[in-house]
Structures are given as C-alpha cells and as structure tokens.
Design a protein around this motif. Structure first.
Motif, PDB file in Angstrom:
ATOM      1  N   ILE A  84      80.048   5.066 152.734  1.00 29.94           N
ATOM      2  CA  ILE A  84      78.974   5.833 153.347  1.00 29.94           C
ATOM      3  C   ILE A  84      79.587   7.129 153.849  1.00 29.94           C
ATOM      4  O   ILE A  84      80.654   7.115 154.470  1.00 29.94           O
ATOM      5  N   ARG A  85      78.917   8.252 153.561  1.00 34.44           N
ATOM      6  CA  ARG A  85      79.402   9.554 154.021  1.00 34.44           C
ATOM      7  C   ARG A  85      78.279  10.274 154.761  1.00 34.44           C
ATOM      8  O   ARG A  85      77.114  10.142 154.412  1.00 34.44           O
ATOM      9  N   ALA A  86      78.662  11.063 155.748  1.00 35.90           N
ATOM     10  CA  ALA A  86      77.699  11.893 156.481  1.00 35.90           C
ATOM     11  C   ALA A  86      78.469  12.904 157.309  1.00 35.90           C
ATOM     12  O   ALA A  86      79.663  12.733 157.581  1.00 35.90           O
ATOM     13  N   ASN A  87      77.784  13.942 157.712  1.00 37.90           N
ATOM     14  CA  ASN A  87      78.346  14.905 158.652  1.00 37.90           C
ATOM     15  C   ASN A  87      77.978  14.435 160.049  1.00 37.90           C
ATOM     16  O   ASN A  87      76.799  14.338 160.390  1.00 37.90           O
ATOM     17  N   LEU A  88      79.004  14.145 160.836  1.00 37.75           N
ATOM     18  CA  LEU A  88      78.818  13.605 162.178  1.00 37.75           C
ATOM     19  C   LEU A  88      78.924  14.723 163.205  1.00 37.75           C
ATOM     20  O   LEU A  88      79.896  15.470 163.225  1.00 37.75           O
ATOM     21  N   SER A  89      77.894  14.839 164.015  1.00 38.16           N
ATOM     22  CA  SER A  89      77.933  15.713 165.183  1.00 38.16           C
ATOM     23  C   SER A  89      77.278  14.946 166.321  1.00 38.16           C
ATOM     24  O   SER A  89      76.769  13.846 166.112  1.00 38.16           O
ATOM     25  N   TYR A  90      77.279  15.533 167.499  1.00 38.01           N
ATOM     26  CA  TYR A  90      76.751  14.786 168.637  1.00 38.01           C
ATOM     27  C   TYR A  90      75.278  14.455 168.413  1.00 38.01           C
ATOM     28  O   TYR A  90      74.454  15.339 168.196  1.00 38.01           O
ATOM     29  N   GLY A  91      74.963  13.163 168.414  1.00 42.06           N
ATOM     30  CA  GLY A  91      73.589  12.696 168.270  1.00 42.06           C
ATOM     31  C   GLY A  91      73.047  12.663 166.857  1.00 42.06           C
ATOM     32  O   GLY A  91      71.868  12.375 166.672  1.00 42.06           O
ATOM     33  N   SER A  92      73.896  12.918 165.855  1.00 43.53           N
ATOM     34  CA  SER A  92      73.330  12.926 164.496  1.00 43.53           C
ATOM     35  C   SER A  92      74.340  12.618 163.399  1.00 43.53           C
ATOM     36  O   SER A  92      75.531  12.903 163.512  1.00 43.53           O
ATOM     37  N   LEU A  93      73.802  12.029 162.359  1.00 45.75           N
ATOM     38  CA  LEU A  93      74.477  11.870 161.070  1.00 45.75           C
ATOM     39  C   LEU A  93      73.591  12.607 160.072  1.00 45.75           C
ATOM     40  O   LEU A  93      72.466  12.194 159.800  1.00 45.75           O
ATOM     41  N   ILE A  94      74.085  13.705 159.540  1.00 43.41           N
ATOM     42  CA  ILE A  94      73.294  14.563 158.656  1.00 43.41           C
ATOM     43  C   ILE A  94      73.861  14.475 157.240  1.00 43.41           C
ATOM     44  O   ILE A  94      75.073  14.434 157.047  1.00 43.41           O
ATOM     45  N   GLY A  95      72.962  14.468 156.252  1.00 45.35           N
ATOM     46  CA  GLY A  95      73.400  14.412 154.855  1.00 45.35           C
ATOM     47  C   GLY A  95      73.998  13.063 154.492  1.00 45.35           C
ATOM     48  O   GLY A  95      74.993  12.997 153.779  1.00 45.35           O
ATOM     49  N   VAL A  96      73.386  12.004 154.973  1.00 45.48           N
ATOM     50  CA  VAL A  96      73.899  10.651 154.744  1.00 45.48           C
ATOM     51  C   VAL A  96      73.854  10.335 153.242  1.00 45.48           C
ATOM     52  O   VAL A  96      72.867  10.607 152.566  1.00 45.48           O
ATOM     53  N   VAL A  97      74.921   9.756 152.751  1.00 46.40           N
ATOM     54  CA  VAL A  97      75.009   9.286 151.368  1.00 46.40           C
ATOM     55  C   VAL A  97      75.523   7.854 151.420  1.00 46.40           C
ATOM     56  O   VAL A  97      76.492   7.565 152.112  1.00 46.40           O
ATOM     57  N   LEU A 104      57.992  -0.656 151.651  1.00 49.39           N
ATOM     58  CA  LEU A 104      56.919  -1.001 150.710  1.00 49.39           C
ATOM     59  C   LEU A 104      57.444  -1.240 149.290  1.00 49.39           C
ATOM     60  O   LEU A 104      56.996  -0.627 148.336  1.00 49.39           O
ATOM     61  N   PHE A 105      58.401  -2.112 149.155  1.00 50.38           N
ATOM     62  CA  PHE A 105      58.971  -2.532 147.874  1.00 50.38           C
ATOM     63  C   PHE A 105      59.812  -1.455 147.194  1.00 50.38           C
ATOM     64  O   PHE A 105      60.179  -1.604 146.031  1.00 50.38           O
ATOM     65  N   LEU A 106      60.089  -0.365 147.865  1.00 50.27           N
ATOM     66  CA  LEU A 106      60.951   0.686 147.326  1.00 50.27           C
ATOM     67  C   LEU A 106      62.168   0.845 148.218  1.00 50.27           C
ATOM     68  O   LEU A 106      62.080   0.717 149.442  1.00 50.27           O
ATOM     69  N   TRP A 107      63.287   1.150 147.597  1.00 46.50           N
ATOM     70  CA  TRP A 107      64.485   1.483 148.360  1.00 46.50           C
ATOM     71  C   TRP A 107      64.556   2.999 148.425  1.00 46.50           C
ATOM     72  O   TRP A 107      64.675   3.661 147.394  1.00 46.50           O
ATOM     73  N   LEU A 108      64.478   3.552 149.615  1.00 47.40           N
ATOM     74  CA  LEU A 108      64.500   4.996 149.807  1.00 47.40           C
ATOM     75  C   LEU A 108      65.808   5.409 150.469  1.00 47.40           C
ATOM     76  O   LEU A 108      66.251   4.782 151.436  1.00 47.40           O
ATOM     77  N   PRO A 109      66.427   6.475 149.981  1.00 44.25           N
ATOM     78  CA  PRO A 109      67.684   6.922 150.587  1.00 44.25           C
ATOM     79  C   PRO A 109      67.450   7.504 151.975  1.00 44.25           C
ATOM     80  O   PRO A 109      66.505   8.248 152.201  1.00 44.25           O
ATOM     81  N   VAL A 110      68.312   7.132 152.894  1.00 42.13           N
ATOM     82  CA  VAL A 110      68.301   7.705 154.238  1.00 42.13           C
ATOM     83  C   VAL A 110      69.126   8.985 154.170  1.00 42.13           C
ATOM     84  O   VAL A 110      70.274   8.959 153.742  1.00 42.13           O
ATOM     85  N   LYS A 111      68.522  10.098 154.567  1.00 39.95           N
ATOM     86  CA  LYS A 111      69.219  11.390 154.498  1.00 39.95           C
ATOM     87  C   LYS A 111      69.822  11.814 155.830  1.00 39.95           C
ATOM     88  O   LYS A 111      70.905  12.362 155.872  1.00 39.95           O
ATOM     89  N   ASP A 112      69.081  11.600 156.919  1.00 42.00           N
ATOM     90  CA  ASP A 112      69.552  12.002 158.245  1.00 42.00           C
ATOM     91  C   ASP A 112      69.195  10.934 159.265  1.00 42.00           C
ATOM     92  O   ASP A 112      68.173  10.259 159.135  1.00 42.00           O
ATOM     93  N   ILE A 113      70.054  10.802 160.283  1.00 37.99           N
ATOM     94  CA  ILE A 113      69.800   9.907 161.407  1.00 37.99           C
ATOM     95  C   ILE A 113      70.067  10.722 162.663  1.00 37.99           C
ATOM     96  O   ILE A 113      71.166  11.257 162.840  1.00 37.99           O
ATOM     97  N   ILE A 114      69.041  10.832 163.534  1.00 39.81           N
ATOM     98  CA  ILE A 114      69.160  11.738 164.671  1.00 39.81           C
ATOM     99  C   ILE A 114      68.623  11.078 165.949  1.00 39.81           C
ATOM    100  O   ILE A 114      67.553  10.484 165.940  1.00 39.81           O
TER     101      ILE A 114
END
Length: 170
Positions: A84-97, A104-114
């Motif tokens: 798992i890769r992401a840009n880590l800064s205070y309070g966020s993971l941006i550009g998550v891979v 709803l039966f689909l797997w969707l990529p998580v891009k950002d967590i804030i």
C-alpha cells in the motif's frame, strides 16, 4: 590537573554518547506503523495488524508491506494489496494505491483518507465516485486481516476494469 579535568569531560561525553546509542534501538523497535499513524493525527486501525514493514521517505511517501493481500471489514469489506502506498501528511493519506472498499457488489479503489477535524469523530474516504464519511471509532484498533494467496483472491475478485473498479463474484 588540566589533563585530569579534560579526561573527565571526555569520559562524561563518551558515556553520554554510549547511553544515547544504546537507547536508540529500543526506540526504533517500539515504533510501529500504527504509532506513526497516531503521531500524524490518523487512527491506528487504518492498517491491519499484519504489517510486515514500512518505509516513510523524507517527502512523505509511505510504503507499507503486508504479509500478503488480505481482506478485513470496517463498515464494509476492504481489500489490501501486498503493498500500500500513499502520501502521508498530518491527518491524511493522499493518493492511496493498494486499498479497495466494497460498495454494492463493486470493489472501488480508495484514493484519499482524511481526518479534517478529529473532534468531529469522522474520517473521510474518497472512493472515486463518492466521498464517504465514517466514524473514527471504527478505526481505533488495527484489525486482523485474513491473508489470501493470489489464487484465493481470484475467487473473490473477478476482474479489474480500466477505471480501477473491481467486480466481485456472486
């Protein structure tokens, strides 16, 4: 007399240096990815217990290596890739891979967590087609993750479309 005082100063300096160096391995051993997340204003439970290693570059690129791809559940099921890769800064993971969430039966990529405001008790997940707010309490403790081999994951996941959407087998 001056030589004796100089030797005492050097001895004290040498002992201090040795004590500092002997303590540093203990500090690095106690530091985990979960401690790092907490220090950056994120909940420790964003990543599973099965983290094998991680690196954080000076520019904030975080790379987390798991024992293998794995499934776990927060509000919905989530799928972690081996890396798992992401840009880590205070309070966020941006550009998550390397992280997908079932919707709803689909797997969707998580891009950002804030986490915009920890007092709100909410965490925002950007899952490409929507922004989803979840309770921070879901992520307090690192979850156990069911590690899967590539063959086992193929039973759960059929195909990836060009946009990164993944359909699950029913």
């Amino acid at each position: 007399m001056a030589i004796f005082i100089l030797n005492i100063k050097n001895t004290v300096l040498l002992i201090s240096l040795l004590l500092f160096l002997s303590l540093e391995p203990e500090l690095s051993l106690s530091s985990s990815i979960h401690d790092l997340l907490r220090s950056k204003g994120l909940p420790a439970g964003l990543l599973p217990k099965e983290v094998k290693s991680y690196t954080l570059s000076e520019d904030g690129l975080l790379e987390v290596v798991l024992e293998g791809p794995c499934l776990t559940k927060y509000e919905n099921r989530v799928l972690f890739d081996s890396v798992i890769r992401a840009n880590l800064s205070y309070g966020s993971l941006i550009g998550v891979v390397g992280l997908s969430q079932e919707e709803l039966f689909l797997w969707l990529p998580v891009k950002d967590i804030i986490v915009y405001d920890p007092k709100s008790g909410l965490i925002l997940f950007d899952i490409v087609v929507a922004h989803k707010e979840l309770s921070l309490s879901l992520f307090e403790d690192p979850p156990d993750c069911e590690c899967k081999s590539q063959g086992e994951l193929q039973n759960h996941v059929i195909r990836k479309e060009k946009e990164g959407f993944v359909e699950t087998q029913r």
